[in-house]
Every structure is written in structure tokens, then in C-alpha cells.
Design a protein around this motif. Structure first.
Motif, PDB file in Angstrom:
ATOM      1  N   LYS A 345       0.817  -1.204   0.000  1.00 11.78           N
ATOM      2  CA  LYS A 345       0.000   0.000   0.000  1.00 11.78           C
ATOM      3  C   LYS A 345       0.858   1.263   0.000  1.00 11.78           C
ATOM      4  CE  LYS A 345      -3.843   2.242   2.491  1.00 11.78           C
ATOM      5  NZ  LYS A 345      -3.186   3.522   2.751  1.00 11.78           N
ATOM      6  N   TRP A 348       2.426   1.656  -3.396  1.00 12.75           N
ATOM      7  CA  TRP A 348       1.406   2.033  -4.371  1.00 12.75           C
ATOM      8  C   TRP A 348       1.102   3.525  -4.272  1.00 12.75           C
ATOM      9  CZ3 TRP A 348      -4.092   3.080  -3.923  1.00 12.75           C
ATOM     10  CH2 TRP A 348      -4.796   2.973  -5.148  1.00 12.75           C
ATOM     11  N   ARG A 378      -4.553  -1.859  -7.646  1.00 12.02           N
ATOM     12  CA  ARG A 378      -5.143  -1.553  -6.337  1.00 12.02           C
ATOM     13  C   ARG A 378      -5.719  -2.820  -5.706  1.00 12.02           C
ATOM     14  NH1 ARG A 378     -10.690   1.771  -5.237  1.00 12.02           N
ATOM     15  NH2 ARG A 378     -10.530   1.927  -2.958  1.00 12.02           N
ATOM     16  N   TRP A 382      -7.319  -0.662   0.029  1.00  9.22           N
ATOM     17  CA  TRP A 382      -6.409   0.449  -0.254  1.00  9.22           C
ATOM     18  C   TRP A 382      -7.245   1.675  -0.642  1.00  9.22           C
ATOM     19  CZ3 TRP A 382      -1.852  -1.762  -3.668  1.00  9.22           C
ATOM     20  CH2 TRP A 382      -1.161  -2.743  -2.919  1.00  9.22           C
ATOM     21  N   ILE A 384      -8.052   5.384  -2.032  1.00  3.66           N
ATOM     22  CA  ILE A 384      -7.522   6.187  -3.144  1.00  3.66           C
ATOM     23  C   ILE A 384      -6.780   7.383  -2.569  1.00  3.66           C
ATOM     24  CG2 ILE A 384      -8.133   7.582  -5.150  1.00  3.66           C
ATOM     25  CD1 ILE A 384     -10.535   5.804  -5.534  1.00  3.66           C
TER      26      ILE A 384
END
Length: 413
Positions: A345, A348, A378, A382, A384
Motif C-alpha cells: 500500500k 502504491w 489496487r 487500499w 484512493i
């Protein structure tokens, strides 16, 4: 300025018609040179500096011989021209000379006079002209000369450089395709005319050939970079180590082998130490291992200079992104691929920060594909990130432009 003195003094002697004609010819030969960017001439000089045999391919009358003459003058080397097609194989492998006791001493292979002159001079430029008109037997005799620099029983000194010229078979007089073993010993450079250079030269000023200036402080790093570039590509593309083309025509040009990869490594090191442009390096690399492998190597070298994806994920704004569009795209693709390889996460979200930084500092269109791919990575849970808002407008604008362009093209059809 190349000065040609007049054959006679008009004030003191009576001129014959041939004397006057000679004076006019002297004036026509008087030309000058000037510094001028010339990619093919720079590539030729770099290959000669790297002590690699070079083969110039060009149509008749294109100026190959004139370029070699100027090259010899620039390097202050005596020019020895050998027309390969008018020689016998023994002229390159040596003529057997029977001595006093051949059973004990053997039969030595005597070299031709031009080879003896090169050995006595200790240096020189050997120009093998009309190579594509040499029959197969002569090409076979040239193999040892080009690679090992041996002619008969003598070894050409290190100060001798070898350059050859050939016409395509379609325009060669009784031409032959080069044999694969001979072709694989050369750096193949296309030789074409530049309209502006020809016009300027006919006016009396030609480009000046200059040897590349190697930076002594970059020698070690240049060798390291060249080795990493070649070895890095061949490690992931082992089929490129040796690939003999299937067609006879392509076998007579540049193709990859361990020999030509070693030549390529040397050229990369010289080009890096000299600070040569990518265009010059492209001519040399593709002329040594062929277009396909050469372009793969150049693309791999571009990726070597890209920022480390892990460093960008650690601090998305600390490292400047490449300015050139294709390299920036490759850099962002590398960041997304790093997240794909190790999904997390935090990583990302950091990748989204890198893409947002790319939009702020450059054209937004290069972000569209990496953003689409990153969104697909995604995982459940997770959230945005806020930084994605910075990309929404750019991505929508880019996609809208693409759709408008598609509609325009469809309307035109």
C-alpha cells in the motif's frame, strides 16, 4: 588551404598549352576545410581511433575515396590503396619462395611490396577499395589480413589502420556478396552524400576530419559502462550472442557474434570517453551487430541511465525525471513495474506521488498508460490517495484529445 604552385612563372617563361592547363588544374585543386558536424565522418574517425576495420558502403562516385584521402592527411598517415578485385589470393596470403634448404627451413611466404612498405613505415592507412568486386577466393585470403593484420609471413605494425570501401551489389561491377566470415570482421558504415556538404565542398570548402578527443578522466568509467551495457543485454537476451542471418544478402552485412559484440563494447567505451552523440553511437552499434540487436542495445543503454525506481518510490520528488518523453515514459513504467513486483500500500501510494510529480514537471500524456496500469494494481482496502486528484484532469484531457483525434481521422477517411 591546400596550395598548388603554378607550373611556371608567366613573367619569365613562355607557357605551352599544357602548362596553362596545369595551372588551371592547380587552382581547381586548391581547397580548404572547416569544422562542420558530419555524423558519418565522426563515426568513421571514432572507429579508426578504436583500431577497428571499417567498411564504407556507398554508391559509385559518392566520395568514399576522397574521404579516405582526407582521413589519411588528417592523421598524417601514408595512404596505401589496394584494389582487392585485381589481386590474386597469393597477394594477401603470401607468395612461396623456395630457399636454400626447404626441407629444413620450410618455404617462407613472401609479402607483396605494399605490405613491406607499411612494415618499414611502422604506420599507415591501408585502404582496401572495391571490396564487393573481390571474388570468393580473394575474400578468403583477406580474412587473416583484416583480423590478424598478417600478410604472408609479416605482421603489420599496430600503427596501421584498415578501412575498406564497397558498392552495393546492384551497382558494383561484377559484384559479389561478402562472405559471412569477412563481413563479420568489419564495422559497416553507410556512406551517403549530404547536399549541403557537396555544394559547400564544390565551392572550395570541405568538412574537416578530426580525431575524437578522449577525456582521460572518463576512461575507467567508460569501460565499466560499456561492459555493463553489453553484458546486461546479452544476459537477458542470450539468443543475441550469435545470430547468423538466414539470407545471403544480410550475411554480407553487420550481424551479432561474440567477435562483433567485443567490437561493439570497444566502440561504446570510445564513444562514451569522447562524449559522442547518440546518433554517432547508433551508426556504429548498428553497423557492428546489425539494426535489430543494435536498437535493442541502445534502448537498454537508455534504461541504464534512468533513475532507480526504488529511489523514486522512497522519495518521489527528490530525483529529477528525464526530460525526453520516451525516457520519461520508460522511467514511469519502471516505477509501476516495481510496485507490481512488490505490491504494498505504501509503495502504491508513493507511485501515485511519482506520477503526480511527473504531471507537474512535464507533459501529462506520458502519465496516462502508467496511471491506468497502476490503478489496476489496487488491492481491497487500499484507499484512493489524495494525489490522484492531480492526475484526473491531465488523464481526462489526454484521453479527450485522443478521442478527438480519432474522430477527426475517421471523418477524413
Amino acid at each position: 588551404m591546400t596550395a598548388f604552385p603554378l607550373l611556371h612563372d608567366p613573367a619569365t617563361t613562355a607557357a605551352s598549352p599544357l602548362d596553362t592547363a596545369g595551372d588551371l588544374l592547380s587552382l581547381l585543386r586548391a581547397t580548404d576545410t572547416e569544422p562542420r558536424p558530419d555524423l558519418q565522418l565522426e563515426a568513421l574517425m571514432l572507429a579508426v581511433a578504436a583500431d577497428l576495420p571499417v567498411l564504407l558502403w556507398g554508391e559509385p562516385g559518392i566520395g568514399k575515396t576522397a574521404a579516405l584521402t582526407q582521413l589519411a592527411e588528417t592523421l598524417d598517415l601514408p595512404l596505401t590503396t589496394v584494389i582487392a578485385s585485381v589481386h590474386e589470393p597469393s597477394d594477401f596470403s603470401g607468395l612461396p619462395i623456395v630457399g636454400d634448404d626447404p626441407a629444413r627451413n620450410g618455404v617462407p611466404m613472401a609479402p607483396p611490396d605494399w605490405a613491406v612498405r607499411l612494415v618499414e613505415a611502422g604506420h599507415g592507412l591501408l585502404f582496401l577499395d572495391e571490396l564487393s568486386t573481390a571474388p570468393p577466393a580473394v575474400q578468403a585470403a583477406l580474412l587473416r589480413l583484416v583480423l590478424e593484420r598478417r600478410v604472408g609471413s609479416v605482421q603489420l605494425p599496430p600503427g596501421v589502420r584498415i578501412v575498406a570501401a564497397a558498392n552495393p551489389q546492384s551497382s558494383a561491377a561484377d559484384g559479389w556478396e561478402l562472405s559471412p566470415p569477412l563481413a563479420n570482421r568489419f564495422v559497416h558504415l553507410p556512406w551517403v552524400h549530404d547536399h549541403d556538404v557537396v555544394i559547400r565542398g564544390l565551392g572550395g570548402t570541405w568538412p574537416r576530419a578530426t580525431l575524437p578527443r578522449l577525456d582521460p578522466e572518463r576512461l575507467v568509467s567508460a569501460v565499466d559502462f560499456a561492459r555493463r551495457a553489453v553484458c546486461g543485454l546479452l544476459e537477458v537476451r542470450p539468443t543475441l550472442v550469435h545470430r547468423l542471418p538466414s539470407g545471403e544478402v544480410r550475411r554480407g552485412g553487420a550481424w551479432p557474434s561474440p567477435r562483433t559484440w567485443e567490437m561493439t563494447l570497444r566502440l561504446i567505451a570510445f564513444a562514451t570517453a569522447a562524449g559522442s552523440s547518440r546518433d554517432v553511437l547508433s551508426l556504429l552499434v548498428r553497423g557492428t551487430v546489425g539494426d535489430g540487436p543494435g536498437l535493442e542495445l541502445l534502448a537498454s543503454m537508455d534504461r541504464m541511465d534512468l533513475p532507480d525506481p526504488e529511489a523514486l518510490l522512497a522519495d518521489p520528488t527528490a530525483i529529477p525525471l528525464p526530460e525526453r518523453g520516451d525516457r520519461r515514459q520508460a522511467c514511469l513504467d519502471g516505477v509501476v513495474q516495481a510496485v507490481r513486483n512488490k505490491p504494498d500500500k505504501a509503495r502504491w501510494e508513493a507511485a501515485w506521488a511519482v506520477l503526480a510529480h511527473a504531471v507537474e514537471t512535464g507533459p501529462p500524456d506520458v502519465v496516462v498508460v502508467p496511471a491506468t496500469t497502476l490503478a489496476a494494481l489496487r488491492r481491497d482496502g487500499w484507499e484512493i490517495p489524495v494525489t490522484i486528484d492531480k492526475l484526473a484532469g491531465a488523464v481526462a484531457l489526454s484521453r479527450g484529445a485522443d478521442r478527438a483525434a480519432a474522430r477527426t481521422a475517421a471523418g477524413a477517411r
